[in-house]
Design a protein around this motif. Structure first.
Motif, PDB file in Angstrom:
ATOM      1  N   UNK A   1      -0.735   8.840   1.383  1.00 45.04           N
ATOM      2  CA  UNK A   1       0.335   8.118   2.068  1.00 45.04           C
ATOM      3  C   UNK A   1       1.007   9.033   3.099  1.00 45.04           C
ATOM      4  N   UNK A   2       0.649   8.902   4.382  1.00 46.45           N
ATOM      5  CA  UNK A   2       1.229   9.789   5.406  1.00 46.45           C
ATOM      6  C   UNK A   2       2.717   9.550   5.641  1.00 46.45           C
TER       7      UNK A   2
ATOM      8  N   UNK B   1       0.815  -1.214   0.000  1.00 43.65           N
ATOM      9  CA  UNK B   1       0.000   0.000   0.000  1.00 43.65           C
ATOM     10  C   UNK B   1       0.847   1.263   0.000  1.00 43.65           C
ATOM     11  N   UNK B   2       2.159   1.106   0.268  1.00 39.43           N
ATOM     12  CA  UNK B   2       3.029   2.255   0.496  1.00 39.43           C
ATOM     13  C   UNK B   2       3.860   2.608  -0.735  1.00 39.43           C
TER      14      UNK B   2
ATOM     15  N   UNK C   1       7.703  16.809   3.780  1.00 40.07           N
ATOM     16  CA  UNK C   1       7.499  18.075   4.481  1.00 40.07           C
ATOM     17  C   UNK C   1       6.055  18.493   4.573  1.00 40.07           C
ATOM     18  N   UNK C   2       5.186  17.585   4.960  1.00 42.25           N
ATOM     19  CA  UNK C   2       3.756  17.883   5.059  1.00 42.25           C
ATOM     20  C   UNK C   2       3.506  19.112   5.934  1.00 42.25           C
ATOM     21  N   UNK C   3       2.565  19.929   5.493  1.00 43.37           N
ATOM     22  CA  UNK C   3       2.165  21.106   6.266  1.00 43.37           C
ATOM     23  C   UNK C   3       1.037  20.707   7.211  1.00 43.37           C
ATOM     24  N   UNK C   4       1.322  20.667   8.501  1.00 46.35           N
ATOM     25  CA  UNK C   4       0.309  20.290   9.497  1.00 46.35           C
ATOM     26  C   UNK C   4      -0.457  21.543   9.903  1.00 46.35           C
TER      27      UNK C   4
END
Length: 469
Positions: free
Chosen positions: A313-314, A37-38, A321-324
């Motif tokens: 995909x977290x 899944x990744x 660099x996801x923006x939280x």
């Protein structure tokens, strides 16, 4: 003692195989048998080599998609005389564009049962799921005119070195689309004919929005890292990128038909191509996302940057660099602005969302009667906004056998969400994956799906009504 000795020898043999590089073989076999899944996190190929390889393959991939579109559709520029989209900058396209099999007519097809159509292989190719321009690769992809405008305003380049957008400009929404606000209907187009970006949002909306809404809009036009546009060695932009904005797809709170693959389906070949839906009228919608798993515009806003930006995909999101977003302020502010994006004016509709007989013509009124009567559109698209906020399974797979189309397995789509039809003439192409290029295509599709047996005149009347919404 013998079983233990045998086990020990086996383990020694396995260790030798791993030491000799056998681990890669074993891992490959496991991956083939059990697709993951990744996405791959560690990229071992140098970036320059990836880019060189993908650039070399780009022309062939683009040509393959162009050939598919030419086989499926009439892509000519055929505007409706005197009918413009709501901003007055682009004509609405007309006519059925899906190409029928040789010797077939729409009337003949409508007389056949789903089983007969499947057995004869008569289902039009343009009614099959539409693959992403490069389905095995996927990812966000923007029309060239949007790429040019963002580069001009911001110096930010949304060009992908591996792929170009596929559909012709004249079959896409007008650009830039107008912005209509529920709070300020007196303004008309609040964007003043401009593409709203980080460079001009404050000048345009200071004094129009409250401070929370203004901050929400700022966040909607601020670039943040995304799967294909970031700083890592598995990006698809030549230079390290600041990322994309919400309004790069939902330009001016509407749509520029940018495409992507939904993040909530695996494996890759079954993921739906995504036709970017408008944010107009988002305040009356109650379920969001491809699978309707998100229950509020706040959930949708937060999910987009945490997961949808990164193909769901977290793990990859963390790497890139996801923006939280902060839920109590930033998410709320963004949602508050989105919630005041209005549908375009529809001067022929009354306060109940139905046609005013003193303003509508005969074809439109006949189309309305068909919409809520014989054509049964109103079951899923009730007024005044023409959505039931639910999902429905059209079971289009009744009409064709599963088949691979440019890396997309055309089979059962499952339930898809009901989009509002208010302002529908502004939002080509149609259906969740953009496989229907015009409203005429859409009427032909549902005439077969619902087995309605509409006459040619009835189809034209339905289209006339849809254009008035």
């Amino acid at each position: 003692m013998r079983p233990r000795r045998f086990l020990g020898l086996a383990l020694l043999g396995l260790a030798a195989a791993l030491t000799a590089g056998g681990w890669e073989v074993i891992q490959a076999k496991e991956t083939a048998a059990n697709p993951t899944s990744y996405s791959p996190v560690v990229i071992k190929e140098p970036f320059d080599a990836i880019m060189k390889r993908m650039k070399a393959a780009k022309q062939e991939i683009n040509q393959r998609q162009s050939k598919l579109l030419a086989q499926r559709y009439d892509l000519a520029d055929k505007p409706v005389g005197g009918l413009m989209m709501s901003g007055g900058r682009k004509a609405v396209q007309e006519g059925v564009r899906v190409v029928l099999p040789s010797g077939m007519t729409w009337e003949k097809l409508a007389e056949m049962s789903p089983q007969q159509i499947q057995e004869a292989g008569a289902w039009p190719q343009g009614f099959l799921p539409l693959p992403h321009p490069n389905h095995p690769e996927g990812g966000m992809l923007f029309p060239k005119y949007h790429i040019a405008e963002i580069k001009k305003q911001e110096g930010r380049d949304l060009t992908r070195f591996d792929l170009d957008f596929d559909l012709p400009d004249h079959l896409l929404p007008e650009y830039p689309p107008p912005i209509f606000l529920t709070t300020r209907p007196d303004l008309g187009d609040a964007s003043q004919g401009q593409v709203v970006t980080i460079m001009n949002y404050f000048e345009l909306f200071d004094g129009v929005l409250n401070p929370k809404q203004l901050e929400g809009l700022r966040l909607l036009v601020t670039p943040f890292p995304q799967q294909q546009f970031n700083q890592t060695n598995d990006r698809r932009s030549e230079l390290a990128s600041r990322g994309v904005t919400c309004f790069d797809c939902h330009v001016n709170g509407h749509s520029n038909a940018a495409t992507h693959l939904v993040g909530d389906i695996r494996p890759q070949e079954l993921r739906h191509r995504l036709d970017t839906p408008p944010l107009r009228g988002v305040n009356i919608q109650r379920l969001f996302g491809s699978q309707r798993a998100l229950k509020s515009v706040e959930d949708f806003t937060e999910f987009e940057q945490r997961a949808a930006y990164f193909d769901g995909d977290p793990v990859i999101a963390t790497k890139k660099g996801v923006n939280i977003l902060e839920r109590g302020s930033q998410v709320h502010f963004m949602a508050e602005f989105q919630a005041i994006l209005d549908f375009p004016p529809a001067p022929k509709l009354n306060i109940y969302g139905k046609l005013d007989p003193s303003k509508a013509n005969k074809k439109e009124l006949k189309g309305q009667d068909l919409f809520f009567g014989k054509a049964q559109c109103g079951y899923c698209h009730p007024g005044p906004y023409y959505t039931d906020n639910l999902m429905h399974n059209l079971k289009a797979e009744r009409f064709f056998k599963p088949q691979m189309v440019n890396g997309r397995m055309a089979s059962a789509d499952g339930p898809i969400k009901t989009f509002p039809l208010r302002g529908i003439k502004d939002s080509p192409p149609y259906l969740h994956d953009g496989r229907l290029l015009t409203l005429e295509d859409t009427v032909e599709f549902f005439n077969l799906i619902q087995e309605l047996k509409l006459t040619p005149e009835e189809k034209m009347d339905l289209v006339a009504f849809l254009r008035a919404l």
